[in-house]
Design a protein around this motif. Structure first.
Motif, PDB file in Angstrom:
ATOM      1  N   ARG A  33      50.522 -16.520 -22.317  1.00  0.00           N
ATOM      2  CA  ARG A  33      50.279 -16.456 -23.710  1.00  0.00           C
ATOM      3  C   ARG A  33      50.138 -14.852 -24.161  1.00  0.00           C
ATOM      4  O   ARG A  33      49.815 -14.031 -23.447  1.00  0.00           O
ATOM      5  N   VAL A  34      50.488 -14.589 -25.469  1.00  0.00           N
ATOM      6  CA  VAL A  34      50.588 -13.285 -26.180  1.00  0.00           C
ATOM      7  C   VAL A  34      49.239 -13.082 -26.503  1.00  0.00           C
ATOM      8  O   VAL A  34      48.617 -13.802 -27.569  1.00  0.00           O
ATOM      9  N   GLY A  35      48.622 -11.820 -26.314  1.00  0.00           N
ATOM     10  CA  GLY A  35      47.243 -11.429 -26.899  1.00  0.00           C
ATOM     11  C   GLY A  35      46.117 -11.836 -26.377  1.00  0.00           C
ATOM     12  O   GLY A  35      45.290 -10.919 -25.649  1.00  0.00           O
ATOM     13  N   SER A  36      45.871 -13.119 -26.340  1.00  0.00           N
ATOM     14  CA  SER A  36      44.398 -13.554 -25.936  1.00  0.00           C
ATOM     15  C   SER A  36      44.506 -15.241 -25.326  1.00  0.00           C
ATOM     16  O   SER A  36      45.557 -15.875 -26.010  1.00  0.00           O
ATOM     17  N   CYS A  37      43.846 -15.330 -24.423  1.00  0.00           N
ATOM     18  CA  CYS A  37      43.831 -16.591 -24.120  1.00  0.00           C
ATOM     19  C   CYS A  37      42.947 -17.774 -25.189  1.00  0.00           C
ATOM     20  O   CYS A  37      42.058 -17.206 -25.985  1.00  0.00           O
ATOM     21  N   VAL A  38      43.228 -19.058 -25.365  1.00  0.00           N
ATOM     22  CA  VAL A  38      42.331 -19.717 -26.111  1.00  0.00           C
ATOM     23  C   VAL A  38      41.231 -20.315 -25.588  1.00  0.00           C
ATOM     24  O   VAL A  38      40.794 -19.921 -24.373  1.00  0.00           O
ATOM     25  N   SER A  39      40.188 -20.794 -26.399  1.00  0.00           N
ATOM     26  CA  SER A  39      39.055 -21.536 -26.047  1.00  0.00           C
ATOM     27  C   SER A  39      39.220 -22.315 -24.785  1.00  0.00           C
ATOM     28  O   SER A  39      40.020 -23.189 -24.895  1.00  0.00           O
ATOM     29  N   GLY A  40      38.341 -22.166 -23.698  1.00  0.00           N
ATOM     30  CA  GLY A  40      38.509 -22.841 -22.372  1.00  0.00           C
ATOM     31  C   GLY A  40      39.168 -22.494 -21.448  1.00  0.00           C
ATOM     32  O   GLY A  40      39.533 -23.053 -20.596  1.00  0.00           O
ATOM     33  N   ASN A  57      42.711 -22.895 -17.174  1.00  0.00           N
ATOM     34  CA  ASN A  57      41.575 -23.566 -17.806  1.00  0.00           C
ATOM     35  C   ASN A  57      40.512 -23.227 -16.856  1.00  0.00           C
ATOM     36  O   ASN A  57      40.451 -22.970 -15.855  1.00  0.00           O
ATOM     37  N   LEU A  58      39.290 -23.270 -17.846  1.00  0.00           N
ATOM     38  CA  LEU A  58      37.912 -22.814 -16.995  1.00  0.00           C
ATOM     39  C   LEU A  58      37.674 -24.221 -15.908  1.00  0.00           C
ATOM     40  O   LEU A  58      36.943 -23.830 -14.882  1.00  0.00           O
ATOM     41  N   THR A  59      37.847 -25.583 -16.532  1.00  0.00           N
ATOM     42  CA  THR A  59      37.821 -26.576 -15.604  1.00  0.00           C
ATOM     43  C   THR A  59      38.750 -27.057 -15.167  1.00  0.00           C
ATOM     44  O   THR A  59      39.873 -27.139 -15.912  1.00  0.00           O
ATOM     45  N   PRO A  60      39.050 -27.269 -13.952  1.00  0.00           N
ATOM     46  CA  PRO A  60      40.196 -28.153 -13.418  1.00  0.00           C
ATOM     47  C   PRO A  60      40.568 -29.326 -14.140  1.00  0.00           C
ATOM     48  O   PRO A  60      39.549 -30.149 -14.278  1.00  0.00           O
ATOM     49  N   ALA A  61      41.823 -29.666 -14.212  1.00  0.00           N
ATOM     50  CA  ALA A  61      42.142 -30.875 -15.036  1.00  0.00           C
ATOM     51  C   ALA A  61      41.787 -32.080 -13.957  1.00  0.00           C
ATOM     52  O   ALA A  61      42.525 -31.944 -12.936  1.00  0.00           O
ATOM     53  N   THR A  62      41.316 -33.003 -14.352  1.00  0.00           N
ATOM     54  CA  THR A  62      41.060 -34.290 -13.437  1.00  0.00           C
ATOM     55  C   THR A  62      41.920 -35.523 -13.732  1.00  0.00           C
ATOM     56  O   THR A  62      42.170 -35.697 -15.095  1.00  0.00           O
ATOM     57  N   THR A  63      42.500 -36.173 -12.994  1.00  0.00           N
ATOM     58  CA  THR A  63      43.288 -37.390 -13.033  1.00  0.00           C
ATOM     59  C   THR A  63      42.211 -38.488 -12.913  1.00  0.00           C
ATOM     60  O   THR A  63      41.666 -38.879 -11.903  1.00  0.00           O
TER      61      THR A  63
END
Length: 65
Positions: A33-40, A57-63
């Motif tokens: 990403r350019v500039g900054s990361c998004v929320s989360g 992502n702050l929390t890993p994606a769960t399936t």
């Protein structure tokens, strides 16, 4: 002349010490990403330091099964 300047900037960005590149970021589960990361998301590394960040992502994606 402008093209030479752009090529020089690109080469200097890719040769920087902490620049890992987009392939390394995607392989690690992140997005460039350019500039900054998004929320989360947080900055895990740099795709092209200091402008393009590798965000994960702050929390890993769960399936769900």
């Amino acid at each position: 002349m402008g093209i030479l300047v752009l090529v020089f900037i690109f080469i200097s960005l890719t040769q920087h010490g902490d620049a890992h590149g987009p392939d390394s970021c995607k392989h690690g589960g992140g997005l460039c990403r350019v500039g900054s990361c998004v929320s989360g998301e947080y900055v895990a590394q740099y795709c092209f330091e200091p402008i393009i960040l590798c965000c994960k992502n702050l929390t890993p994606a769960t399936t769900e099964s």
